[in-house]
Design an enzyme around this catalytic site. Structure first.
Site, PDB file in Angstrom:
ATOM      1  N   SER A 256     -10.067 -40.413  82.208  1.00 38.93           N
ATOM      2  CA  SER A 256      -8.759 -40.025  82.278  1.00 38.93           C
ATOM      3  C   SER A 256      -8.384 -39.076  81.184  1.00 38.93           C
ATOM      4  O   SER A 256      -9.334 -39.023  80.360  1.00 38.93           O
ATOM      5  CB  SER A 256      -7.873 -41.145  82.160  1.00 38.93           C
ATOM      6  OG  SER A 256      -7.661 -41.689  80.668  1.00 38.93           O
ATOM      7  N   LYS A 257      -7.530 -38.286  81.380  1.00 37.08           N
ATOM      8  CA  LYS A 257      -7.207 -37.325  80.439  1.00 37.08           C
ATOM      9  C   LYS A 257      -6.908 -37.738  78.962  1.00 37.08           C
ATOM     10  O   LYS A 257      -7.123 -37.224  78.080  1.00 37.08           O
ATOM     11  CB  LYS A 257      -5.674 -36.884  80.854  1.00 37.08           C
ATOM     12  CG  LYS A 257      -5.462 -35.330  80.743  1.00 37.08           C
ATOM     13  CD  LYS A 257      -4.038 -35.143  81.214  1.00 37.08           C
ATOM     14  CE  LYS A 257      -3.452 -33.768  80.901  1.00 37.08           C
ATOM     15  NZ  LYS A 257      -2.257 -33.722  81.606  1.00 37.08           N
ATOM     16  N   ARG A 258      -6.645 -39.213  78.857  1.00 40.54           N
ATOM     17  CA  ARG A 258      -6.330 -39.746  77.659  1.00 40.54           C
ATOM     18  C   ARG A 258      -7.642 -39.846  76.878  1.00 40.54           C
ATOM     19  O   ARG A 258      -7.657 -39.707  75.341  1.00 40.54           O
ATOM     20  CB  ARG A 258      -5.644 -41.263  77.665  1.00 40.54           C
ATOM     21  CG  ARG A 258      -4.229 -40.913  77.240  1.00 40.54           C
ATOM     22  CD  ARG A 258      -3.901 -42.389  77.658  1.00 40.54           C
ATOM     23  NE  ARG A 258      -4.113 -42.912  79.116  1.00 40.54           N
ATOM     24  CZ  ARG A 258      -4.443 -44.066  79.526  1.00 40.54           C
ATOM     25  NH1 ARG A 258      -4.685 -44.864  78.319  1.00 40.54           N
ATOM     26  NH2 ARG A 258      -4.734 -44.389  80.663  1.00 40.54           N
ATOM     27  N   HIS A 259      -9.015 -39.999  77.386  1.00 41.32           N
ATOM     28  CA  HIS A 259     -10.052 -39.813  76.594  1.00 41.32           C
ATOM     29  C   HIS A 259     -10.951 -38.510  76.722  1.00 41.32           C
ATOM     30  O   HIS A 259     -12.300 -38.731  76.921  1.00 41.32           O
ATOM     31  CB  HIS A 259     -10.963 -41.121  77.404  1.00 41.32           C
ATOM     32  CG  HIS A 259     -10.228 -42.359  77.292  1.00 41.32           C
ATOM     33  ND1 HIS A 259      -9.477 -42.981  78.386  1.00 41.32           N
ATOM     34  CD2 HIS A 259      -9.681 -43.030  76.080  1.00 41.32           C
ATOM     35  CE1 HIS A 259      -8.889 -44.042  77.850  1.00 41.32           C
ATOM     36  NE2 HIS A 259      -8.921 -44.508  76.697  1.00 41.32           N
TER      37      HIS A 259
END
Ligand code: GLU
Length: 487
Positions: A256-259
């Site tokens: 995911s974009k968060r990681h």
């Protein structure tokens, strides 16, 4: 059967690496079977509209070498099918289901739906729309529903999922999938603003575009029973399905974009080579032979087999990606590397070099880096004279007698007519034999004087590239600084 597949992204603003994998598998499958691969932009959710998102998708897909068939010609420009230009079609088919009593009007407000969810939560049941207890044309009756509509009340159209039985479909990767109807939600098909939902538009388009195989990410698997029911409601043939495994990060969590980076353009900006990146993406969930990793696009096409794609999530392994890039960098034609390296050098304010010189730098360093962008920093001495000398290296390699040992060799080097790798090598070797010193004893001092640092390409290659006059000048400058105690 004619193979017709589609890549159907929603324009979120960027191409996710998982999206690229889906697009690539569709493309490989179409090419392998002599079929067609279509691009369809699924932009039914107008609240999530992102400026230039479609252009960005197309640009990145093109970069990856994925070509689509049947593009709409728009003023001679490439253009895909766009759902927002086809709304009338979806409305027509949504209404058709109403007439067939396979869909119904629902008038629930968001507060009423929230209360329903809360109640279902308390009861510990499912989160399906509770159609027998809500405000819709089933509970109110058709006439009452029509009155409400005439009075201007907001409504949606929901599909009427059968109460009994089960939905079955074949998934090429997962085998037969069976879901009891009681677990399938009465999906909204047309929203209160009249726009279709993804589910309705997707099924209508797949039917009219004669899609034979729906190849998409695993996250769409829970939607498939609804889609299969819709095909049945309309009396249409169901395409074959293949749900591709999830992409996981190195901690085995969903990518995911968060990681970290998930957009194709981020990887491009980092300097990954196109062919290396596409090769890496192709192996996320499938390996054609199991015993090698490097495949050209044509080999991927020839070997592609959907039924061999894994069910288990595929790890997006950045180390493997780096390795892949190195493999392709080694093989990259120098002519392609030169403009890239030139641009990277410009970022370091190194300009005015001849292409031939840049080509030689690339040749010497391509096996020592993962990205071309790493080269300028590690090769600054190839463009400017070194002014600093690695203290540790100097302490280790420059002894009391070193100056006297290197001087005769420098003298001989200065006499060389041709200053090439071979001539400097042969001369140095002969000199060492004559003077009875080991080559290594002289190579490090030469490197120190010439580059100021302990690592780099082979010494004779480096000398040949820098050229005789500049080499001799550097040796002399270094020796003078040493003698005066400046270093
Ligand atoms: N629009 C969906 C997406 O954004 C497409 C899913 C499908 O291929 O059916 O991924």
């Amino acid at each position: 059967m004619d193979v017709r597949v589609r890549f159907a992204p929603s324009p979120t603003g960027y191409l996710h690496v998982g999206g690229l994998r889906t697009a690539l598998y569709n493309y490989l499958f179409a090419k392998k079977h002599g079929g067609k691969c279509i691009l369809r932009i699924e932009d039914t959710d107008r609240t999530r509209f992102v400026e230039n998102a479609t252009e960005n998708l197309i640009e990145n897909l093109r970069w990856a070498g994925i070509e689509f068939d049947e593009s709409l010609e728009k003023e001679g420009e490439f253009g895909p099918y766009i759902q927002s230009e086809r709304f009338d079609l979806y409305t027509k088919y949504g209404k058709e289901l109403l007439e067939k009593d396979l869909a119904y009007y629902a008038f629930d407000t968001s507060e009423e739906l929230e209360a329903m969810r809360e109640r279902l939560k308390q009861e510990g049941g499912s989160f399906k729309y509770d159609r027998n207890k809500m405000r819709n044309s089933i509970t109110l009756g058709k006439e009452e529903a029509e009155k409400l509509i005439a009075a201007g009340e907001d409504y949606v159209i929901r599909m009427k999922v059968p109460e009994e039985g089960e939905v079955r479909f074949k998934d090429i990767i997962r085998g037969e999938v069976k879901v009891p109807c009681k677990d399938v939600d009465d999906q909204i098909l047309l929203k209160s603003d009249g726009f279709p939902t993804y589910h309705l538009a997707n099924v209508v388009d797949d039917h009219f575009m004669q899609i034979s195989h729906v190849i998409r990410g695993e996250e769409w698997l829970p939607s498939t029973p609804k889609h299969v029911l819709l095909y049945q409601f309309f009396g249409w043939d169901t395409p074959d399905f293949a749900h591709l495994p999830l992409l996981l990060n190195e901690k085995k969590a969903k990518l995911s974009k968060r990681h970290g980076d998930v957009a194709v353009e981020d990887f491009r900006a980092k300097g990954y080579l196109r062919d290396a990146f596409v090769n890496f993406i192709a192996l996320l969930g499938w390996n054609p032979t199991g015993d090698r990793e490097i495949y050209s696009m044509q080999e991927l096409i020839d070997l592609f087999d959907l039924s061999k794609v894994n069910k288990a999530g595929a790890v997006f392994d950045l180390k493997k990606l780096a390795w892949m890039n190195q493999q392709y960098l080694k093989e990259l034609p120098t002519s392609e590397a030169v403009p890239v390296l030139k641009a990277e050098l410009e970022k370091h304010e190194v300009t005015g070099l001849e292409d031939n010189y840049i080509a030689q730098v690339f040749e010497l360093f391509k096996e020592r880096v993962t990205f071309i962008s790493e080269i300028p920093e590690m090769t600054s001495y190839l463009y400017t004279e070194p002014t600093e000398f690695d203290e540790k290296y100097m302490a280790k390699r420059w002894k009391e007698d070193t100056a006297d040992m290197v001087k005769p060799l420098i003298e001989k080097l200065s006499q060389l007519e041709e200053f090439t790798h071979d001539s400097t090598h042969d001369l140095t070797k002969a000199h060492c034999e004559e003077a009875d010193v080991k080559m290594g004893q002289l190579m490090h001092p030469l490197r120190l004087m010439l580059t100021g640092i302990s690592s780099g390409a082979g010494m004779f290659d480096t000398m040949a590239l820098i050229g005789k006059d500049r080499c001799i000048k550097r040796f002399e400058t270094f020796l003078a600084k040493k003698e005066s105690g400046e270093i």
